[in-house]
Design an enzyme around this catalytic site. Structure first.
Site, PDB file in Angstrom:
ATOM      1  N   PHE A   1       1.702   1.775  -3.536  1.00  0.00           N
ATOM      2  CA  PHE A   1       0.472   2.239  -4.205  1.00  0.00           C
ATOM      3  C   PHE A   1       0.460   3.763  -4.155  1.00  0.00           C
ATOM      4  CE2 PHE A   1      -3.391   0.525  -5.812  1.00  0.00           C
ATOM      5  CZ  PHE A   1      -3.429  -0.835  -5.517  1.00  0.00           C
TER       6      PHE A   1
ATOM      7  N   ALA B   1      -8.310  -3.406  -5.707  1.00  0.00           N
ATOM      8  CA  ALA B   1      -7.260  -4.389  -5.374  1.00  0.00           C
ATOM      9  C   ALA B   1      -6.551  -4.063  -4.066  1.00  0.00           C
ATOM     10  CB  ALA B   1      -6.250  -4.475  -6.507  1.00  0.00           C
ATOM     11  N   GLU B   2      -5.898  -5.058  -3.522  1.00  0.00           N
ATOM     12  CA  GLU B   2      -5.155  -4.959  -2.249  1.00  0.00           C
ATOM     13  C   GLU B   2      -6.010  -4.327  -1.153  1.00  0.00           C
ATOM     14  OE1 GLU B   2      -1.053  -3.805  -2.320  1.00  0.00           O
ATOM     15  OE2 GLU B   2      -0.714  -4.756  -4.251  1.00  0.00           O
ATOM     16  N   GLY B   3      -7.253  -4.781  -1.082  1.00  0.00           N
ATOM     17  CA  GLY B   3      -8.190  -4.272  -0.089  1.00  0.00           C
ATOM     18  C   GLY B   3      -9.120  -3.258  -0.719  1.00  0.00           C
TER      19      GLY B   3
ATOM     20  N   ARG C   1       0.821  -1.224   0.000  1.00  0.00           N
ATOM     21  CA  ARG C   1       0.000   0.000   0.000  1.00  0.00           C
ATOM     22  C   ARG C   1       0.851   1.268   0.000  1.00  0.00           C
ATOM     23  NH1 ARG C   1      -3.890  -2.979   4.041  1.00  0.00           N
ATOM     24  NH2 ARG C   1      -4.859  -4.282   2.458  1.00  0.00           N
TER      25      ARG C   1
END
Ligand code: FAD
Length: 597
Positions: free
Chosen positions: A297, A414-416, A294
């Site tokens: 990100f 994505a990724e949560g 994250r």
């Protein structure tokens, strides 16, 4: 759903969350501090900077990466061919990008998370497919090995991954385990002699599988002595008999250069030495890994935001309508200014969050979740603004914006998924004040025995409500903003306390409330990061040129004012809303009520 079933499901969720949350004493982070009405300034101020030696190394690395990308990276071609050329991957490996934060002992460059983010901002500015490929390999693919690998595992597996000779992937998602990551169904049963585990199950949407030689795979293992199962992380290689790639490159909307796969494990034997981290603690391994993902990100979205601003500015200055450049119209100016304000905050928030990891904050789950939600939503707005300024031109494939729009849409999922993360931010944030209330309530039952505790707890809760925390900015110009932020933190804490008292344990189901509190908390964190960045720029005026100072000053100012209004709105809507009507409308529509329209 019947009440006992809801209670059982909630209990299970709470148990899983408890298992994941860090136990034992730890330093109070900036995000958790906000929920307690405190501002833990040390984590945010002064604005993070690499040491002079590291700064030199990073400047050099960024220049090298830029030069390489200028010569070899063609984002449009990658999108059209739905593939990242091997020479780009090899080149990134040669430049050390594929092992940038790994320690020198295993061949890495030993960069801090802050420095790595600078490099990832460059990649994110140019090609989302390539930055997601690097993230899947470096930020999540090999991260579990770096964080949880035994010395032996690190020696054996890391060197070829760090050099880029081999690539990595991270396989958590399954049909039944998307947002509900704890619901992994892939089974790993120990063999009779205990020497290995037999894996059976399927994974989907996994980046890099078609090119990876090492995968971190989450599977369910029996808990010794119990009937339950828990998730464990395994190191898996595609040459293991029973490893089946069902679909190597699923056709998709954006990030077309990345290879996103469906795969299966059919009676695949994995040696027990390949267990990564403690047996049964795979969920914690997975979520810790995603925390790192994250931060990058944040860096990649910041890079993409800058590209959008560059494109929008160029178009707004060149394109003329009604006898004027588009940039002369107020409604275009409004968009350009909003984009700049958000981009300024995205960069500040990324730097501060990355530095939390570098500076050893043990628990940065909330800050990384806030960064992910904030930057992905901001980028979506920024792309939309840049798109609108371009008009019809943005819609055609000879310009990069339609690709950027397609690429960016996955970021909020994505990724949560952002909804899940907002709920998480709010509930984890409210945990400490909630516990204090519970203790206070318990202590009040026996006030004579525990009068001191009651007094201290009462003081703590009430103290936060009465006092606005101090935000220690050095520059006079920023003091009014700092005071306003302190007042907003106090008000936020008051609303957190009210929500806890009003909803009690039902708060777990009150997502409208959770979202508002999470949004306010994210804005508070973003504003603190912006103040920190601007304070550092003002201290260091010599380094910034006049143009940057003008643009930066206004962008920071605009962000802080806008953020203050958004916080005010989110908190006001806790009391003045139409939540009941929203629920009734949705329920009626979900029950098929539109059919008769
Ligand atoms: C291109 C791409 C690459 C990916 N790469 C990887 C990878 O490398 N490794 C990997 O393991 N996974 C990967 N994923 C999977 C990704 O992380 C999941 O798609 C994501 O976790 C969401 O799961 P889901 O798609 O099953 O959505 P679902 O869980 O079905 O959720 C759908 C939507 O429902 C809503 N929702 C769900 N739960 C809640 C809730 N509790 N409260 C409120 N709203 C809720 C959200 O709006 C959410 O977007 C990738 C996905 C894509 C598309």
């Amino acid at each position: 759903m019947t009440k006992p079933k809801t209670d059982a499901r909630r209990d299970k969720q709470v148990r899983e969350a408890e298992e994941l949350l860090f136990a034992g004493p730890q330093k109070l982070g900036v995000a958790k501090g906000l929920f307690l009405g405190r501002f833990v300034a040390d984590w945010v101020m002064p604005y993070p900077a690499a040491s002079p030696e590291e700064e030199k190394r990073v400047d050099h690395a960024v220049a090298e990466v830029r030069g390489f990308l200028d010569r070899h990276l063609d984002a449009a071609a990658i999108d059209r061919a739905a593939d990242i050329p091997a020479d780009v991957i090899q080149g990134l490996g040669r430049l050390g990008v594929l092992g940038m934060t790994a320690p020198a002992e295993v061949g890495g460059r030993g960069f801090s998370q802050l420095s790595y983010c600078r490099v990832m901002t460059e990649l994110g500015a140019r090609c989302a497919s390539t930055s997601v490929f690097v993230n899947a390999h470096h930020s999540i693919g090999m991260r579990a090995l770096l964080l949880f690998g035994t010395p032996e595992q690190k020696r054996r597996w890391l060197p070829p991954l760090v050099s880029g000779e081999q690539l990595a992937a991270f396989a958590l998602t399954e049909t039944e385990a998307g947002s509900d990551a704890a619901n992994v169904q892939t089974e790993a049963k120990p063999s009779a002699d205990g020497s290995h585990y037999i894996l059976n199950g399927e994974k989907r949407y996994i980046t890099n599988v078609a090119i990876a030689r090492v995968l971190t795979v989450m599977a369910r293992t029996p808990v010794p002595g119990k009937t339950e199962t828990a998730i464990t992380a395994f190191l898996v290689t595609p040459d293991m008999p029973g490893f089946v790639v069902l679909e190597p490159r699923m056709e998709k909307l954006g990030l077309r250069g990345t290879a996103t796969a469906r795969l299966a494990f059919r009676n695949m034997a994995v040696p027990k030495e390949n267990i990564l981290g403690p047996l049964g603690k795979g969920l914690k391994v997975a979520l810790t890994v995603l925390d790192f993902g994250r931060t990058t990100f944040g860096a990649c979205t910041t890079g993409a935001a800058r590209t959008c601003i560059g494109l929008a500015v160029q178009h707004a200055n060149q394109r003329r309508q009604f006898g004027r450049a588009l940039g002369e119209f107020e409604l275009v100016k409004k968009k350009i200014a909003r984009m700049a304000a958000y981009a300024y905050a995205m960069q500040a928030m990324t730097a501060v969050t990355a530095s939390l990891i570098d500076r050893g904050l043990e628990d940065y789950m909330l800050e990384t979740a806030m960064l992910k939600v904030f930057t992905t939503e901001a980028l979506w707005e920024i792309i939309n603004d840049a798109f609108q300024i371009h008009g019809g031109a943005a819609y055609f494939t000879d310009r990069p914006l339609e690709r950027m729009l397609r690429d960016a849409r996955i970021n909020q999922i994505a990724e949560g998924a952002n909804e899940v993360l907002k709920s998480f931010i709010s509930l984890v944030g409210m945990r400490a004040p909630g516990q204090q209330f519970q203790e206070l309530q318990e202590s009040l039952r026996h006030p004579w025995g525990e009068w001191r505790k009651v007094w201290m707890l009462g003081l703590d809760r009430v103290g936060a409500v009465v006092r606005a925390p101090e935000i220690p900015v050095a520059h006079l110009q920023l003091k009014p903003h700092a005071q306003q932020l302190g007042r907003l933190i106090r008000r936020f804490n008051l609303e957190v306390n009210r929500a806890l008292l009003r909803h009690r344990e039902e708060i777990l189901e009150r997502q409208y409330v959770q979202e508002r509190l999470a949004s306010a908390a994210m804005e508070l964190f973003a504003s603190a990061c912006v103040l920190s960045r601007r304070d550092a720029e003002l201290q260091n005026k010599r380094r910034a040129n006049a143009a940057l100072n003008g643009a930066a000053e206004n962008a920071a100012d605009l962000f802080l004012r806008g953020s203050s209004s958004r916080i005010d709105q989110a908190l006001s809507e806790l009391h003045n809303n139409c939540d009941g009507l929203v629920t009734r409308t949705a329920d009626a529509v979900l029950a098929g009520g539109l059919e008769a329209w």
